[in-house]
Scaffold this motif. Sequence first.
Motif, PDB file in Angstrom:
ATOM      1  N   PHE A   4       0.865  -1.191   0.000  1.00  0.00           N
ATOM      2  CA  PHE A   4       0.000   0.000   0.000  1.00  0.00           C
ATOM      3  C   PHE A   4       0.897   1.234   0.000  1.00  0.00           C
ATOM      4  N   MET A   5       0.760   2.049  -1.028  1.00  0.00           N
ATOM      5  CA  MET A   5       1.601   3.245  -1.138  1.00  0.00           C
ATOM      6  C   MET A   5       0.776   4.500  -0.858  1.00  0.00           C
ATOM      7  N   LYS A   6       1.340   5.391  -0.067  1.00  0.00           N
ATOM      8  CA  LYS A   6       0.639   6.652   0.211  1.00  0.00           C
ATOM      9  C   LYS A   6       0.803   7.607  -0.985  1.00  0.00           C
ATOM     10  N   PRO A   7      -0.008   8.671  -1.065  1.00  0.00           N
ATOM     11  CA  PRO A   7       0.183   9.634  -2.159  1.00  0.00           C
ATOM     12  C   PRO A   7       1.544  10.333  -2.023  1.00  0.00           C
ATOM     13  N   ILE A   8       2.125  10.684  -3.165  1.00  0.00           N
ATOM     14  CA  ILE A   8       3.410  11.400  -3.219  1.00  0.00           C
ATOM     15  C   ILE A   8       3.327  12.691  -2.382  1.00  0.00           C
ATOM     16  N   PRO A   9       4.341  12.978  -1.561  1.00  0.00           N
ATOM     17  CA  PRO A   9       4.261  14.177  -0.703  1.00  0.00           C
ATOM     18  C   PRO A   9       4.493  15.520  -1.405  1.00  0.00           C
ATOM     19  N   THR A  10       5.050  15.523  -2.619  1.00  0.00           N
ATOM     20  CA  THR A  10       5.276  16.806  -3.297  1.00  0.00           C
ATOM     21  C   THR A  10       4.074  17.114  -4.183  1.00  0.00           C
ATOM     22  N   LEU A  11       3.299  18.119  -3.791  1.00  0.00           N
ATOM     23  CA  LEU A  11       2.059  18.462  -4.504  1.00  0.00           C
ATOM     24  C   LEU A  11       2.180  19.839  -5.156  1.00  0.00           C
ATOM     25  N   ILE A  12       1.459  20.026  -6.269  1.00  0.00           N
ATOM     26  CA  ILE A  12       1.343  21.376  -6.839  1.00  0.00           C
ATOM     27  C   ILE A  12       0.480  22.216  -5.889  1.00  0.00           C
ATOM     28  N   LYS A  13      -0.600  21.596  -5.415  1.00  0.00           N
ATOM     29  CA  LYS A  13      -1.483  22.278  -4.451  1.00  0.00           C
ATOM     30  C   LYS A  13      -0.689  22.487  -3.147  1.00  0.00           C
ATOM     31  N   PRO A  14      -0.549  23.733  -2.684  1.00  0.00           N
ATOM     32  CA  PRO A  14       0.312  23.947  -1.513  1.00  0.00           C
ATOM     33  C   PRO A  14      -0.268  23.356  -0.228  1.00  0.00           C
ATOM     34  N   LEU A  15       0.629  22.874   0.622  1.00  0.00           N
ATOM     35  CA  LEU A  15       0.244  22.407   1.959  1.00  0.00           C
ATOM     36  C   LEU A  15       0.900  23.324   2.984  1.00  0.00           C
ATOM     37  N   GLY A  16       0.337  23.390   4.176  1.00  0.00           N
ATOM     38  CA  GLY A  16       0.886  24.254   5.220  1.00  0.00           C
ATOM     39  C   GLY A  16       2.206  23.722   5.747  1.00  0.00           C
ATOM     40  N   SER A  17       3.177  24.633   5.925  1.00  0.00           N
ATOM     41  CA  SER A  17       4.455  24.257   6.513  1.00  0.00           C
ATOM     42  C   SER A  17       5.039  25.491   7.201  1.00  0.00           C
ATOM     43  N   VAL A  18       6.281  25.378   7.643  1.00  0.00           N
ATOM     44  CA  VAL A  18       6.944  26.494   8.323  1.00  0.00           C
ATOM     45  C   VAL A  18       8.332  26.666   7.725  1.00  0.00           C
ATOM     46  N   ASP A  19       8.707  27.892   7.387  1.00  0.00           N
ATOM     47  CA  ASP A  19      10.053  28.144   6.856  1.00  0.00           C
ATOM     48  C   ASP A  19      11.062  28.034   7.999  1.00  0.00           C
ATOM     49  N   LEU A  20      12.047  27.162   7.810  1.00  0.00           N
ATOM     50  CA  LEU A  20      13.003  26.902   8.896  1.00  0.00           C
ATOM     51  C   LEU A  20      13.906  28.116   9.148  1.00  0.00           C
ATOM     52  N   LYS A  21      14.048  28.998   8.145  1.00  0.00           N
ATOM     53  CA  LYS A  21      14.911  30.173   8.298  1.00  0.00           C
ATOM     54  C   LYS A  21      14.222  31.239   9.140  1.00  0.00           C
ATOM     55  N   THR A  22      12.920  31.439   8.880  1.00  0.00           N
ATOM     56  CA  THR A  22      12.208  32.551   9.542  1.00  0.00           C
ATOM     57  C   THR A  22      11.311  32.085  10.693  1.00  0.00           C
ATOM     58  N   GLY A  23      10.955  30.798  10.703  1.00  0.00           N
ATOM     59  CA  GLY A  23       9.999  30.299  11.702  1.00  0.00           C
ATOM     60  C   GLY A  23       8.567  30.680  11.376  1.00  0.00           C
ATOM     61  N   GLU A  24       8.372  31.312  10.214  1.00  0.00           N
ATOM     62  CA  GLU A  24       7.027  31.769   9.817  1.00  0.00           C
ATOM     63  C   GLU A  24       6.271  30.662   9.086  1.00  0.00           C
ATOM     64  N   ALA A  25       4.936  30.675   9.261  1.00  0.00           N
ATOM     65  CA  ALA A  25       4.098  29.751   8.494  1.00  0.00           C
ATOM     66  C   ALA A  25       4.188  30.103   7.013  1.00  0.00           C
ATOM     67  N   MET A  26       4.185  29.093   6.157  1.00  0.00           N
ATOM     68  CA  MET A  26       4.235  29.319   4.713  1.00  0.00           C
ATOM     69  C   MET A  26       3.543  28.152   4.011  1.00  0.00           C
ATOM     70  N   ALA A  27       3.356  28.325   2.718  1.00  0.00           N
ATOM     71  CA  ALA A  27       2.779  27.228   1.931  1.00  0.00           C
ATOM     72  C   ALA A  27       3.903  26.607   1.109  1.00  0.00           C
ATOM     73  N   THR A  28       3.875  25.283   0.970  1.00  0.00           N
ATOM     74  CA  THR A  28       4.976  24.592   0.271  1.00  0.00           C
ATOM     75  C   THR A  28       5.058  25.017  -1.194  1.00  0.00           C
ATOM     76  N   ARG A  29       6.293  24.976  -1.698  1.00  0.00           N
ATOM     77  CA  ARG A  29       6.531  25.279  -3.120  1.00  0.00           C
ATOM     78  C   ARG A  29       6.640  23.965  -3.881  1.00  0.00           C
ATOM     79  N   TYR A  30       6.287  23.995  -5.165  1.00  0.00           N
ATOM     80  CA  TYR A  30       6.319  22.765  -5.955  1.00  0.00           C
ATOM     81  C   TYR A  30       7.680  22.561  -6.614  1.00  0.00           C
ATOM     82  N   GLU A  31       8.170  21.320  -6.571  1.00  0.00           N
ATOM     83  CA  GLU A  31       9.357  20.936  -7.356  1.00  0.00           C
ATOM     84  C   GLU A  31       8.919  19.835  -8.300  1.00  0.00           C
ATOM     85  N   ARG A  32       9.638  19.643  -9.404  1.00  0.00           N
ATOM     86  CA  ARG A  32       9.303  18.574 -10.346  1.00  0.00           C
ATOM     87  C   ARG A  32       9.059  17.252  -9.589  1.00  0.00           C
ATOM     88  N   SER A  33       7.937  16.614  -9.855  1.00  0.00           N
ATOM     89  CA  SER A  33       7.578  15.445  -9.058  1.00  0.00           C
ATOM     90  C   SER A  33       6.550  14.577  -9.788  1.00  0.00           C
TER      91      SER A  33
END
Length: 396
Positions: free
Chosen positions: A318-347
Amino acid sequence: MIRYFTAGESHGEALVGIVEGCPAGVPVSPDQINHQLARRWLGYGRGGRSKFERDQIHIFSGIRFGATMGSPVALRLDNAAFHKDKAAWPEVMAVEGTGEGVDRVTQPRPGHADLVGVQKYRFDDIRPVIERSSARETAMRVACCTVARCLLERLGIRIDSHVIELGGVGYKSAGELRAARDRASREAGGRGISETADENLVRMLDAQLGDDVIERIKQAKSDGDTLGGRYEVVISGVPSGLGSYVQWDRKLDAALAHAIISIQAQKAVEIGDGVDGAALPGSQVHDEIVPGLSRSSNRAGGIEGGVSNGMPIIIRGFMKPIPTLIKPLGSVDLKTGEAMATRYERSDVTSVPAASVVAEAVVAVPLANAVLEKFGGDSLEELLERFPVGGASAGS
Ligand SMILES: Cc1cc2nc3c(=O)[nH]c(=O)nc-3n(C[C@H](O)[C@H](O)[C@H](O)COP(=O)(O)O)c2cc1C
């Protein structure tokens, strides 16, 4: 016992692998490995990398005049991504230097190894985590495990797979699935389940279901989303008596499940009809024993008490869906500590067909080890003297 290790980063110069413990005299050719590597790139829904990576194995040691020598087999696969984009990757992945001027990746993707990786290894850059957790590593795994598979083939043990559900579209019942599998083994004109599945863009045995799945993938792509799914690995020709019930780490089902769960993004494993069976009474689950000491059905998936019973082994991943999505998911920028939406990379939108091919490969090593534990032999010739002629037949 056969052991293997892989090394290499996704955008580094190359992946390398060492396979140790394969008996001498097993015919292995680069073509056999390249064939399995090409199958790993199959499947509708793959991303851009599948268009330019043309994996060609380089064998450096352990094989002479087309057969193993009993010594370690050393393998190398160049990463086309590194060599194609000379302006980028050699600098990003440089062995020497300080990395000054190289952009740091600081936005972890939910569901990937990004955040746990930087926390564990105390990185301030996700790049090293992306590079090694990437499923590019499975290319070298397929190459290494094909050596064990070549051994099994000489014993008449065959490993097939096909996709049974993707993004919620698939067989409705165990009976429907069993019928499709039996039909494919009967009607494939000797080609087998995998060859039939390889002809379908999503590795499904049923062409109509395959078309429905492709529509589902197109929909997910236009939604900017990703999909997971399920596949089945069928191992035929397995003699009874592999594995053991006497100790946890000698159980064949546990060893096979370990191999599959170790593939990136595989989140569950089912042996035989294990999932459906949990909701049914025992009278509808257990395979009755018939004269000749065979079974009237194979709901157990060929293993009882951690020991092969002579029926084909059936494992589902059973395989889960690929974690890299075009549709942004909530995350946090490790540099600023601020909430952000994920960026898409080729996937990939989905990699379930590829995962099924990787699963075929990785089960070869625990299976070959169970064979070697029971029958032993430093050479294929010696092993063949001890191995019973004709294991189990294909089918359900
Ligand atoms: C064949 C295959 C291809 C994959 N391709 C991608 C991909 O293109 N993008 C991505 O984010 N994850 C991809 N993954 C999944 C990640 O590698 C995986 O989710 C990540 O390493 C985290 O590990 P985990 O899912 O086991 O927790 C792929 C997995 C497999 C088996």
